[in-house]
Enzyme design. Structure first.
Site, PDB file in Angstrom:
ATOM      1  N   LYS A 268      -4.446 -11.068  -6.879  1.00  0.00           N
ATOM      2  CA  LYS A 268      -5.609 -11.324  -6.023  1.00  0.00           C
ATOM      3  C   LYS A 268      -6.786 -10.426  -6.427  1.00  0.00           C
ATOM      4  CE  LYS A 268      -5.875  -9.196  -2.159  1.00  0.00           C
ATOM      5  NZ  LYS A 268      -5.659  -8.554  -0.880  1.00  0.00           N
TER       6      LYS A 268
ATOM      7  N   LYS B 143       0.842  -1.204   0.000  1.00  0.00           N
ATOM      8  CA  LYS B 143       0.000   0.000   0.000  1.00  0.00           C
ATOM      9  C   LYS B 143       0.872   1.247   0.000  1.00  0.00           C
ATOM     10  CE  LYS B 143      -4.112  -1.821   2.326  1.00  0.00           C
ATOM     11  NZ  LYS B 143      -4.828  -1.802   3.602  1.00  0.00           N
TER      12      LYS B 143
ATOM     13  N   LYS C  69     -10.776  -5.125  -3.920  1.00  0.00           N
ATOM     14  CA  LYS C  69     -11.779  -4.044  -3.984  1.00  0.00           C
ATOM     15  C   LYS C  69     -11.194  -2.786  -4.579  1.00  0.00           C
ATOM     16  CE  LYS C  69     -13.727  -4.968   0.519  1.00  0.00           C
ATOM     17  NZ  LYS C  69     -12.732  -4.588   1.514  1.00  0.00           N
TER      18      LYS C  69
HETATM   19  P1  TYM Z   1     -10.748  -6.796   3.475  1.00  0.00           P
HETATM   20  O1  TYM Z   1     -11.842  -5.821   3.646  1.00  0.00           O
HETATM   21  O2  TYM Z   1      -9.667  -6.503   2.503  1.00  0.00           O
HETATM   22  O3  TYM Z   1     -11.332  -8.209   3.070  1.00  0.00           O
HETATM   23  C1  TYM Z   1     -12.367  -8.809   3.812  1.00  0.00           C
HETATM   24  C2  TYM Z   1     -12.198 -10.312   3.838  1.00  0.00           C
HETATM   25  O4  TYM Z   1     -12.184 -10.837   2.510  1.00  0.00           O
HETATM   26  C3  TYM Z   1     -11.022 -11.636   2.314  1.00  0.00           C
HETATM   27  N1  TYM Z   1     -10.581 -11.464   0.917  1.00  0.00           N
HETATM   28  C4  TYM Z   1     -10.411 -12.478   0.060  1.00  0.00           C
HETATM   29  N2  TYM Z   1     -10.568 -13.803   0.185  1.00  0.00           N
HETATM   30  C5  TYM Z   1     -10.329 -14.572  -0.904  1.00  0.00           C
HETATM   31  N3  TYM Z   1      -9.926 -14.065  -2.100  1.00  0.00           N
HETATM   32  C6  TYM Z   1      -9.751 -12.731  -2.270  1.00  0.00           C
HETATM   33  N4  TYM Z   1      -9.378 -12.241  -3.446  1.00  0.00           N
HETATM   34  C7  TYM Z   1      -9.992 -11.878  -1.163  1.00  0.00           C
HETATM   35  N5  TYM Z   1      -9.922 -10.531  -0.988  1.00  0.00           N
HETATM   36  C8  TYM Z   1     -10.278 -10.304   0.296  1.00  0.00           C
HETATM   37  C9  TYM Z   1     -10.007 -11.092   3.295  1.00  0.00           C
HETATM   38  O5  TYM Z   1      -9.005 -12.043   3.580  1.00  0.00           O
HETATM   39  C10 TYM Z   1     -10.868 -10.751   4.475  1.00  0.00           C
HETATM   40  O6  TYM Z   1     -11.089 -11.905   5.262  1.00  0.00           O
HETATM   41  N6  TYM Z   1      -7.764  -6.185   7.403  1.00  0.00           N
HETATM   42  C11 TYM Z   1      -9.005  -6.776   6.978  1.00  0.00           C
HETATM   43  C12 TYM Z   1     -10.195  -6.317   7.788  1.00  0.00           C
HETATM   44  C13 TYM Z   1     -10.079  -6.514   9.254  1.00  0.00           C
HETATM   45  C14 TYM Z   1     -10.141  -7.741   9.962  1.00  0.00           C
HETATM   46  C15 TYM Z   1     -10.044  -7.401  11.337  1.00  0.00           C
HETATM   47  C16 TYM Z   1     -10.255  -9.064   9.563  1.00  0.00           C
HETATM   48  C17 TYM Z   1      -9.952  -5.519  10.193  1.00  0.00           C
HETATM   49  N7  TYM Z   1      -9.930  -6.044  11.434  1.00  0.00           N
HETATM   50  C18 TYM Z   1     -10.045  -8.380  12.349  1.00  0.00           C
HETATM   51  C19 TYM Z   1     -10.248 -10.045  10.556  1.00  0.00           C
HETATM   52  C20 TYM Z   1     -10.153  -9.697  11.897  1.00  0.00           C
HETATM   53  C21 TYM Z   1      -9.242  -6.390   5.529  1.00  0.00           C
HETATM   54  O7  TYM Z   1      -8.790  -5.419   5.032  1.00  0.00           O
HETATM   55  O8  TYM Z   1     -10.106  -7.176   4.894  1.00  0.00           O
END
Ligand code: TYM
Length: 328
Positions: free
Chosen positions: A193, A112, A196
């Site tokens: 990957k 990032k 979003k």
């Molecule tokens: P975020 O918002 O990027 O993604 C949310 C969840 O989706 C999963 N994910 C994917 N899984 C499979 N293939 C993909 N291409 C893919 N893209 C995203 C992510 O692994 C995630 O589970 N840091 C985290 C948010 C967060 C969080 C937490 C998660 C904040 N606090 C505490 C768990 C526990 C994030 O940015 O997810």
């Protein structure tokens, strides 16, 4: 008492099938065996600039998608992170126990940071806030996609460090990856990957895409130079399409192999598209019902915050006492 689960999704961009297959689908399955807290992590979202009006709208949209996907707010809490002040408070307390080198090594930070002209401090602290989310509720399991594994390792390291410095306080959370769909790749470039923040129109399938849009995106997905599915020699695009199909259809490996072996790519794509359209149909229908009643959604968010706040505050009080800062 049931073991506890915590997980979260950032309310940015459009939630896509990677978020669904990597996280949400597992959440729905786990909510019956665990006491679950699912967060819309708006404080994480603002580690990069967000348009305020748009963010506000995305927070409610994300909450509606959680419920539309099958999260039952009667048994699970759906919490907007910023409405429970203890998340930010524990984040500071943990920041003071975190070696800077641990944060600078995080691959998501490096990725990032490479895209920004100036790097905000929030981006560096991002994994500490995530550790705070998890440790606040003493979560036993964290269902996420594969890209969060390094953040989860840091959470465990931080918990261990705190426990060693101040006495046994935190539970070690376990990472729970889905068996299929832990890393869904971009349709336009299956070496990256699905994300979003990628804006290309052929990159991701949004959970709210119309069936015609889903079909068009899958028909255009990158495959390889073979004319049909060759199970011993598949490019990453074909592997990704088969994974998406399997995750939505629930077929076994053998069923997938025997059905798709030798199939022409055009037919493969049509079959995958129909599985995705059918898999998302109930979610999309329910989403329309939920968003037609904003008072219901706000009620759920308010009740969930009220339910989890005492748990979160208790952890913060213990941590403050252990660290010696003033608390009564
Ligand atoms: P975020 O918002 O990027 O993604 C949310 C969840 O989706 C999963 N994910 C994917 N899984 C499979 N293939 C993909 N291409 C893919 N893209 C995203 C992510 O692994 C995630 O589970 N840091 C985290 C948010 C967060 C969080 C937490 C998660 C904040 N606090 C505490 C768990 C526990 C994030 O940015 O997810």
């Amino acid at each position: 008492m049931k073991p506890r689960v915590l997980s979260g999704i950032q309310p940015t961009g459009s939630l896509h099938i990677g978020n669904y297959l990597g996280a949400l689908k597992n959440w729905v399955r786990m909510q019956h065996d665990y006491e679950c807290v699912f967060c819309i992590v708006d404080l994480h979202a603002i580690t990069v600039y967000q348009d305020p009006a748009e963010l506000r709208q995305k927070i409610e949209q994300t909450a509606a998608i959680f419920i539309a996907a099958g999260i039952d707010p009667q048994i699970s809490s759906v919490v907007v992170q910023s409405t429970v002040a203890a998340h930010a408070e524990l984040c500071w307390l943990l920041t003071c126990c975190t070696p800077l080198g641990w944060l600078e090594r995080m691959t998501q930070f490096k990725d990032k940071a490479a895209k920004q002209e100036s790097i905000g401090d929030g981006l560096l602290q991002y994994p500490v806030l995530m550790a705070a989310d998890i440790l606040l509720y003493k979560a036993n399991a964290v269902p996420v996609g594969d890209d969060q594994s390094q953040h989860l390792e840091l959470t465990r390291d931080l918990a261990q460090r705190f426990n060693a410095l101040y006495g046994e306080t935190f539970v070690m959370p376990e990472t729970k990856l889905p068996t299929i769909g832990a890393r869904i790749m971009g349709l336009d470039d299956p070496t990256k990957k699905m994300s979003k923040s990628e804006t290309g129109s052929g990159h991701a399938i949004s959970l709210l895409d119309e069936p015609s849009v889903i079909r068009k995106k899958i028909m255009r997905a990158t495959t390889d130079s073979n004319p049909h599915v060759d199970l011993v020699n598949m490019g990453p695009g074909v592997v990704n399409l088969l994974t998406i199909h399997q995750a939505f259809s629930g077929w076994t490996d053998d069923q997938v192999k025997s059905h798709f072996a030798g199939m022409r790519y055009g037919d493969l794509k049509k079959t995958v598209a129909e599985a995705v359209v059918a898999g998302l149909e109930p979610l999309q229908k329910r989403y329309k019902e939920i968003t037609a009643d904003p008072a219901y959604l706000r009620g759920v968010l308010r009740e969930s915050a009220a339910r989890v706040t005492p748990i979160a505050n208790e952890t913060v009080n213990t941590v403050k006492q252990r660290m010696g800062v003033y608390s009564d």
